[in-house]
Design an enzyme around this catalytic site. Sequence first.
Site, PDB file in Angstrom:
ATOM      1  N   GLU A  46       0.825  -1.214   0.000  1.00  0.00           N
ATOM      2  CA  GLU A  46       0.000   0.000   0.000  1.00  0.00           C
ATOM      3  C   GLU A  46       0.859   1.265   0.000  1.00  0.00           C
ATOM      4  O   GLU A  46       1.841   1.373   0.733  1.00  0.00           O
ATOM      5  CB  GLU A  46      -0.892  -0.012   1.242  1.00  0.00           C
ATOM      6  N   LYS A 119     -10.472   2.601  -1.389  1.00  0.00           N
ATOM      7  CA  LYS A 119     -10.562   2.009  -0.047  1.00  0.00           C
ATOM      8  C   LYS A 119     -11.864   2.410   0.649  1.00  0.00           C
ATOM      9  O   LYS A 119     -12.196   3.599   0.739  1.00  0.00           O
ATOM     10  CB  LYS A 119      -9.345   2.447   0.772  1.00  0.00           C
ATOM     11  N   CYS A 156      -5.720  -2.646   3.058  1.00  0.00           N
ATOM     12  CA  CYS A 156      -5.326  -2.514   4.465  1.00  0.00           C
ATOM     13  C   CYS A 156      -6.510  -2.648   5.428  1.00  0.00           C
ATOM     14  O   CYS A 156      -6.966  -3.751   5.660  1.00  0.00           O
ATOM     15  CB  CYS A 156      -4.540  -1.224   4.675  1.00  0.00           C
TER      16      CYS A 156
END
Length: 299
Positions: A46, A119, A156
């Site tokens: 990431e 995200k 994540c």
Amino acid sequence: MEKGGKVVVSALQFSCTDDVSTNVATAERLVRAAHAKGANIILIQELFEGYYFCQAQREDYFQRAKPYKGHPTILRMQKLAKELGVVIPVSFFEEANNAHYNSVAVVDADGIDLGLYRKSHIPDGPGYQEKFYFNPGDTGFKVFQTKFATIGIAICWDQWFPEAARAMVLQGAEILFYPTAIGSEPQDQGLDSRDHWKRVMQGHAGANLVPLVASNRIGKEIIETEHGKSEITFYGNSFIAGPTGEIISAADDKEEALLLAEFDLDKIKSKRKSWGVFRDRRPELYKVLLTLDGNSPTQ
């Protein structure tokens, strides 16, 4: 090697400097090395272009964001993917007019950009102050039809939510990929989440009967914040899990790594069908998942 048969996946792990050109060159070197060892789909960690800047709330860090279209790192990875014939998900800090996202562009083996995932779950805690920089993603959970497999990508903090993994597999994801930046907790040096982090994702693989690839960074990063210096030591431990959640390949917490694993997607698909967890689902009973408090539907 085409979609539906055997596929070789790779997870990369390296320490970042705060220089974009150095980090992108490191990523390219490792992508080339993974390709030389037979990898078809290669995951980079990431926000690999620089330090994990979310330790601080600083206006100047918004200058690191760039628009999706014409993004120089994505363009470079498109050229590399086409040259090598590999799939590369590319993590980047996206600027979209007045919005900002923590995003991944998925580049197919012919260099074509297949689209964007933003995200969905944005953390906000000591050392991981992402809500200052990122809007919640608006793409929803997606899958991408690549040359070698239909893949799901989440980022994540998304990896802690089983709903995200299930949503991607319901849409046909054959492999799940999670680029990550996680390490020590500035407010509690005794807190080490690495085993918890791995077990949660192993559960996603096992519950959905799909392989899973997680790529995390290593190294100590010190950021100047409004309250002084903040420090995180990223614990690596990148890994590849098989479809029962078993660890196939894993890195340590200090060394640069290039992980590889081969999977027969046809055999895994057959096992997933015969195991019955998708046959026996009861979506009509899961309406509580559409609430925040277990009682009241969200509007």
